[in-house]
Design an enzyme around this catalytic site. Structure first.
Site, PDB file in Angstrom:
ATOM      1  N   GLU A   1      -6.137   0.134 -10.746  1.00 23.25           N
ATOM      2  CA  GLU A   1      -6.365   0.482  -9.345  1.00 23.25           C
ATOM      3  C   GLU A   1      -5.027   0.622  -8.629  1.00 23.25           C
ATOM      4  O   GLU A   1      -4.145  -0.204  -8.813  1.00 23.25           O
ATOM      5  CB  GLU A   1      -7.188  -0.650  -8.695  1.00 23.25           C
ATOM      6  CG  GLU A   1      -7.528  -0.405  -7.274  1.00 23.25           C
ATOM      7  CD  GLU A   1      -8.107   0.975  -7.052  1.00 23.25           C
ATOM      8  OE1 GLU A   1      -9.155   1.268  -7.626  1.00 23.25           O
ATOM      9  OE2 GLU A   1      -7.497   1.775  -6.305  1.00 23.25           O
TER      10      GLU A   1
ATOM     11  N   LYS B   1      -0.028   0.922 -14.724  1.00 23.66           N
ATOM     12  CA  LYS B   1      -0.191   0.140 -13.490  1.00 23.66           C
ATOM     13  C   LYS B   1       1.083  -0.661 -13.181  1.00 23.66           C
ATOM     14  O   LYS B   1       1.605  -0.658 -12.064  1.00 23.66           O
ATOM     15  CB  LYS B   1      -1.398  -0.793 -13.641  1.00 23.66           C
ATOM     16  CG  LYS B   1      -1.522  -1.851 -12.579  1.00 23.66           C
ATOM     17  CD  LYS B   1      -1.948  -1.255 -11.242  1.00 23.66           C
ATOM     18  CE  LYS B   1      -1.760  -2.245 -10.125  1.00 23.66           C
ATOM     19  NZ  LYS B   1      -2.786  -2.254  -9.138  1.00 23.66           N
TER      20      LYS B   1
ATOM     21  N   CYS C   1       0.284  -7.701  -4.779  1.00 19.18           N
ATOM     22  CA  CYS C   1       0.506  -6.949  -6.027  1.00 19.18           C
ATOM     23  C   CYS C   1       1.966  -6.850  -6.454  1.00 19.18           C
ATOM     24  O   CYS C   1       2.308  -7.245  -7.572  1.00 19.18           O
ATOM     25  CB  CYS C   1      -0.053  -5.540  -5.893  1.00 19.18           C
ATOM     26  SG  CYS C   1      -1.838  -5.517  -5.879  1.00 19.18           S
TER      27      CYS C   1
HETATM   28  C1  UDX Z   1       0.750  -2.009  -3.503  1.00 16.68           C
HETATM   29  C2  UDX Z   1       0.817  -0.620  -4.135  1.00 16.68           C
HETATM   30  O1  UDX Z   1       1.335   0.314  -3.173  1.00 16.68           O
HETATM   31  C3  UDX Z   1      -0.567  -0.184  -4.604  1.00 16.68           C
HETATM   32  O2  UDX Z   1      -0.497   1.071  -5.253  1.00 16.68           O
HETATM   33  C4  UDX Z   1      -1.120  -1.248  -5.560  1.00 16.68           C
HETATM   34  O3  UDX Z   1      -2.437  -0.915  -5.958  1.00 16.68           O
HETATM   35  C5  UDX Z   1      -1.107  -2.620  -4.913  1.00 16.68           C
HETATM   36  O4  UDX Z   1       0.212  -2.923  -4.441  1.00 16.68           O
HETATM   37  P1  UDX Z   1      -0.036  -3.061  -1.171  1.00 16.68           P
HETATM   38  O5  UDX Z   1       0.160  -4.418  -1.769  1.00 16.68           O
HETATM   39  O6  UDX Z   1      -1.254  -2.817  -0.355  1.00 16.68           O
HETATM   40  O7  UDX Z   1      -0.047  -1.934  -2.322  1.00 16.68           O
HETATM   41  O8  UDX Z   1       1.248  -2.801  -0.265  1.00 16.68           O
HETATM   42  P2  UDX Z   1       2.281  -1.606  -0.047  1.00 16.68           P
HETATM   43  O9  UDX Z   1       1.839  -0.693   1.011  1.00 16.68           O
HETATM   44  O10 UDX Z   1       2.636  -1.001  -1.337  1.00 16.68           O
HETATM   45  O11 UDX Z   1       3.534  -2.436   0.519  1.00 16.68           O
HETATM   46  C6  UDX Z   1       4.166  -3.420  -0.285  1.00 16.68           C
HETATM   47  C7  UDX Z   1       5.286  -4.084   0.454  1.00 16.68           C
HETATM   48  O12 UDX Z   1       6.366  -3.185   0.641  1.00 16.68           O
HETATM   49  C8  UDX Z   1       4.922  -4.584   1.848  1.00 16.68           C
HETATM   50  O13 UDX Z   1       5.534  -5.838   2.044  1.00 16.68           O
HETATM   51  C9  UDX Z   1       5.493  -3.523   2.769  1.00 16.68           C
HETATM   52  O14 UDX Z   1       5.793  -4.009   4.053  1.00 16.68           O
HETATM   53  C10 UDX Z   1       6.745  -3.141   2.010  1.00 16.68           C
HETATM   54  N1  UDX Z   1       7.224  -1.775   2.320  1.00 16.68           N
HETATM   55  C11 UDX Z   1       6.492  -0.685   1.981  1.00 16.68           C
HETATM   56  C12 UDX Z   1       8.465  -1.627   2.932  1.00 16.68           C
HETATM   57  O15 UDX Z   1       9.157  -2.604   3.240  1.00 16.68           O
HETATM   58  N2  UDX Z   1       8.926  -0.352   3.167  1.00 16.68           N
HETATM   59  C13 UDX Z   1       8.216   0.767   2.830  1.00 16.68           C
HETATM   60  O16 UDX Z   1       8.716   1.886   3.041  1.00 16.68           O
HETATM   61  C14 UDX Z   1       6.960   0.599   2.219  1.00 16.68           C
END
Ligand code: UDX
Length: 428
Positions: free
Chosen positions: A147, A200, A256
């Protein structure tokens, strides 16, 4: 078969619930199992137990049409299903390895109930090779279907994924699982289980690498006097690089990225492979958090003991109420450790006694209250509402108006006009 399959989804969490709702919207009949009493009660009462944009509407729609219902046990859901999706948690152990007890427990529970020919689909993120274990426990064909949904945009990501990956030694079974998503229009990648499981981890490790790269780059920009926002603009127009996932911040967190990078490192070590790059990516993330703490000390005038610090945002990113492995809570706790009185506000955390992960932090009712008497305030989560605050009012309630913008969300010119000393990330 593209629609009309009988599907069980085990686990109604951040992955299971949007997955179940999307599969029902694609035209399948879905039974979703949730064993937690409180969560189950909320779901049957038509409430959504997590903050996730659009999920309430989608659930209401598919439940009303009879496409989705909730039951208590995995065994009950699996009975009569052609496909059983495992969407249970795979927590990280202290040594970075993955705790598979939920996956194995559910596999044992459903094994007795599976119809001949039923396919078990593993959506939980599991170490490479786990599909074979589940196959052994269930005596069924297991397809790995990792996922990729993000919290906060889980509905969109489930209905319109960038790609669908299915892996199995029995490619026919993998294809049948892929076809369940054909309504989504996403490209389908059919491969073996080990490769699917690796995809993944590789995706999340690559995203973490991008983020650590931009956070380190922001540090360099500060050293040489460059502006990271323009540097990223210059990078992003190169189509090989792109703009996504290049916003510097207080480090990456969530349920994640931290867990999966640690797990991949562990998997590499077990396989005798030295993934030094990934180790550096993880360690750069710890530095990113610590750099924010140093900035707060700097703008507050040094030693934090006896001072008050305001914190804006506690979730690991905006658009979710999830604080698992949140850089924001880590920074808040670290500031408290350094002797500061930490007053925090987050739109998803009710004011009052601090929850366990925020021990020692005063949880306030709004952004202004969090700054009362503070020598500095630090913005850690990019909630939109922080853009439209009355900064003159914020400055009035603070002991001295100083702000660390760990998401580069605010306008430094407007803040300086309101009397603030301002420090962003990677900006001169
Ligand atoms: C992530 C993956 O994107 C997704 O594909 C997987 O299935 C699960 O893990 P998620 O945990 O929902 O998703 O968060 P994501 O939007 O990826 O952000 C992860 C972290 O990176 C957050 O702490 C966010 O604040 C940080 N981030 C993200 C940044 O600091 N800068 C960015 O440009 C993007």
């Amino acid at each position: 078969m593209t629609t009309g399959a009988r599907i069980a989804v085990i686990g109604a969490g951040h992955v299971g619930l949007p997955t179940a709702a999307a599969l029902a919207r694609f035209g399948h009949t879905v039974v979703c199992a949730e064993r937690d009493d409180e969560r189950f009660g909320a779901l049957v009462a038509g409430k959504v137990p997590i903050v996730e944009e659009g999920l309430g509407e989608l659930l209401a729609e598919v439940v009303a049409k009879g496409g989705l219902r909730f039951v208590r046990s995995a065994a009950e859901a699996a009975r009569g299903a052609q496909f059983v999706f495992l969407c249970v948690a795979t927590p990280e152990r202290d040594d970075g390895s993955v705790d598979l007890s939920f996956v194995e427990g559910v596999a044992t529970e459903i094994a007795r109930e599976l119809e001949p020919g039923a396919i078990v689909v593993n959506k939980s993120t599991v170490p490479v090779g786990t599909a074979l274990d589940v196959e052994r426990i269930t005596a069924a064909t297991v397809v790995s279907n990792p996922e990729f949904l993000r919290e906060g945009s889980a509905v969109r990501d489930s209905l319109r994924p960038d790609r669908v990956v299915v892996g199995a030694d029995d490619r026919g079974a993998a294809r049948r699982v892929g076809e369940l998503f054909s309504e989504s229009g996403a490209p389908l990648i059919v491969t073996d289980t080990v490769t699917a499981e690796t995809i993944k981890y590789a995706s999340n490790a690559f995203l973490a690498t991008k983020l650590s790269f931009v956070n380190v780059l922001a540090g360099l920009c500060e050293s040489v006097g460059a502006d990271v926002r323009d540097v990223v603009l210059g990078l992003g127009y190169d189509r090989r690089i792109g703009f996504d996932f290049l916003r510097p911040g207080p480090g990456w967190g969530g349920s994640c990225l931290p867990k999966d990078t640690a797990a991949l490192l562990h998997i590499a070590e077990d396989a005798g492979y030295d993934f030094a790059l990934l180790r550096a990516v993880i360690s750069a993330n710890e530095d990113a958090r610590e750099r924010v703490v140093r900035k707060v000390e700097d703008v507050a005038g040094g030693d934090l003991s006896g001072r008050t610090v305001g914190v804006w945002g506690l979730t690991f990113k905006a658009g979710t109420d999830d604080r698992r492995i949140s850089p924001a809570t880590a920074v808040a706790r670290r500031l408290a450790e350094l002797g500061a009185t930490v007053r925090a506000y987050d739109p998803t955390v009710p004011a009052g006694p601090a929850p366990a992960d925020l021990e020692g932090v005063v949880v306030c009712a709004d952004a202004y209250d969090a700054c009362r008497g503070a020598s500095a305030v630090v913005l850690l989560t990019e909630w939109d509402e922080f853009r439209s605050l009355d900064f003159t009012k914020v400055a009035d309630v603070m002991a001295s108006p100083a702000l660390v913008d760990a998401r580069n969300l605010l306008d430094p010119v407007a803040l300086r006009r309101a009397g603030f000393s301002y420090a962003g990330i990677g900006r001169p």
